[in-house]
Design an enzyme around this catalytic site. Structure first.
Site, PDB file in Angstrom:
ATOM      1  N   ASP A  50      22.019  27.127 104.560  1.00  0.00           N
ATOM      2  CA  ASP A  50      20.608  27.513 104.681  1.00  0.00           C
ATOM      3  C   ASP A  50      19.895  26.721 105.778  1.00  0.00           C
ATOM      4  O   ASP A  50      20.306  25.624 106.151  1.00  0.00           O
ATOM      5  CB  ASP A  50      19.879  27.236 103.351  1.00  0.00           C
ATOM      6  CG  ASP A  50      20.288  28.204 102.248  1.00  0.00           C
ATOM      7  OD1 ASP A  50      21.199  29.018 102.476  1.00  0.00           O
ATOM      8  OD2 ASP A  50      19.697  28.128 101.154  1.00  0.00           O
ATOM      9  N   HIS A 201      23.253  22.806 103.595  1.00  0.00           N
ATOM     10  CA  HIS A 201      22.242  23.030 104.638  1.00  0.00           C
ATOM     11  C   HIS A 201      22.769  22.573 106.000  1.00  0.00           C
ATOM     12  O   HIS A 201      23.158  21.421 106.143  1.00  0.00           O
ATOM     13  CB  HIS A 201      20.956  22.274 104.286  1.00  0.00           C
ATOM     14  CG  HIS A 201      20.271  22.803 103.063  1.00  0.00           C
ATOM     15  ND1 HIS A 201      20.723  22.534 101.789  1.00  0.00           N
ATOM     16  CD2 HIS A 201      19.199  23.626 102.921  1.00  0.00           C
ATOM     17  CE1 HIS A 201      19.940  23.153 100.914  1.00  0.00           C
ATOM     18  NE2 HIS A 201      19.016  23.832 101.579  1.00  0.00           N
TER      19      HIS A 201
HETATM   20 ZN   LIG Z   1      15.850  26.661 102.741  1.00  0.00          ZN
END
Ligand SMILES: [Zn+2]
Length: 248
Positions: A50, A201
């Site tokens: 993400d 991430h």
């Molecule tokens: Zn996010």
């Protein structure tokens, strides 16, 4: 009767407020609508990343994934994608699946319909223009949603995707620790008979060049451990499949 009723009323109000927060933020909740998490396919893993694209980290991550011959799912921010179109095309050209993670990473449980639509549509259109591919998947920032968030995503042709394996990789400086926590979670999910939808991430919504070295290290460790024994897939492999845990 009155005091009891009053107390019961308070209890219900508390329950309603708690239930609301659960429905809005808990990844496994379906109270605000159906989402794609993972099917009953133990041994299947989806690595999802993400908050990218991030010039400081995504290229290195692409090399790691390529060295293991694994495709992942990238939920990109529209604003970052617009700034780094060549990197977005590189992700797509390597065979990874690209999804929508909103334009600017707001909390979509607290946003009005107009804002939600704008965030999703603008990102979808930018990603489609850059890659030439349709965008079919959407992950709400923070996992936060309200019924309108999910309805609007579907109206715009996207399936909302949550997760069932995450740790605070954005704040832990040790890739080994991140991997360790995810491995125990993945092993547990697998034993329970479910596929694992794993969040890491490669970007940071507050910093376009965030250092995600620990998350990349963790990704490498997960690949090394699970590639020989499990099967890595992108989340589209699970679309329209068997029910996920909360529906079972
Ligand atoms: Zn996010």
């Amino acid at each position: 009767m009155a005091p009891l009723g009053w107390i019961a009323g308070l209890g219900l109000a508390g329950l309603a407020a708690g239930g609301c927060a659960y429905a809005a933020m808990w990844p496994g909740s379906r109270l605000f609508g159906d989402t794609l998490i993972a099917p009953r396919r133990p041994g299947q893993l989806a690595l999802t990343f993400d908050d990218g694209p991030n010039l400081a980290c995504t290229p290195q991550l692409l090399e790691t994934l390529a060295s293991h011959e694994v495709c992942a799912t990238f939920f990109l921010l529209g604003s970052r994608a617009e700034a780094e179109p060549a990197l977005v095309r590189r992700i797509a050209a390597a065979g990874h699946l690209i999804g929508n993670h909103s334009w600017s990473h707001p909390n979509l449980a607290l946003s009005g319909r107009t804002r939600i639509r704008e965030e999703l549509q603008r990102t979808r259109d930018a990603l489609q223009q850059i890659t030439g591919n349709p965008v079919r998947y959407f992950r709400p920032p923070f996992g936060a949603r309200r019924p309108a968030t999910l309805t609007l995503a579907r109206e715009l042709g996207m399936v909302p995707v949550l997760w069932n394996a995450m740790t605070s990789d954005w704040s832990d400086p040790s890739g080994e620790r991140i991997a360790e926590r995810l491995i125990s979670r993945i092993d547990r999910i697998t034993r329970q008979g479910w596929a694992a939808n794993i969040v890491l991430h490669d970007g940071g919504h507050l910093d376009p060049r965030a250092n995600r070295g620990p998350s990349l290290t963790a990704a490498g460790l997960l690949l090394a451990r699970f590639k020989p024994i499990h099967r890595f897939v992108t989340v589209d492999a699970w679309d329209q499949q068997e029910p996920s845990p909360a529906r079972a």
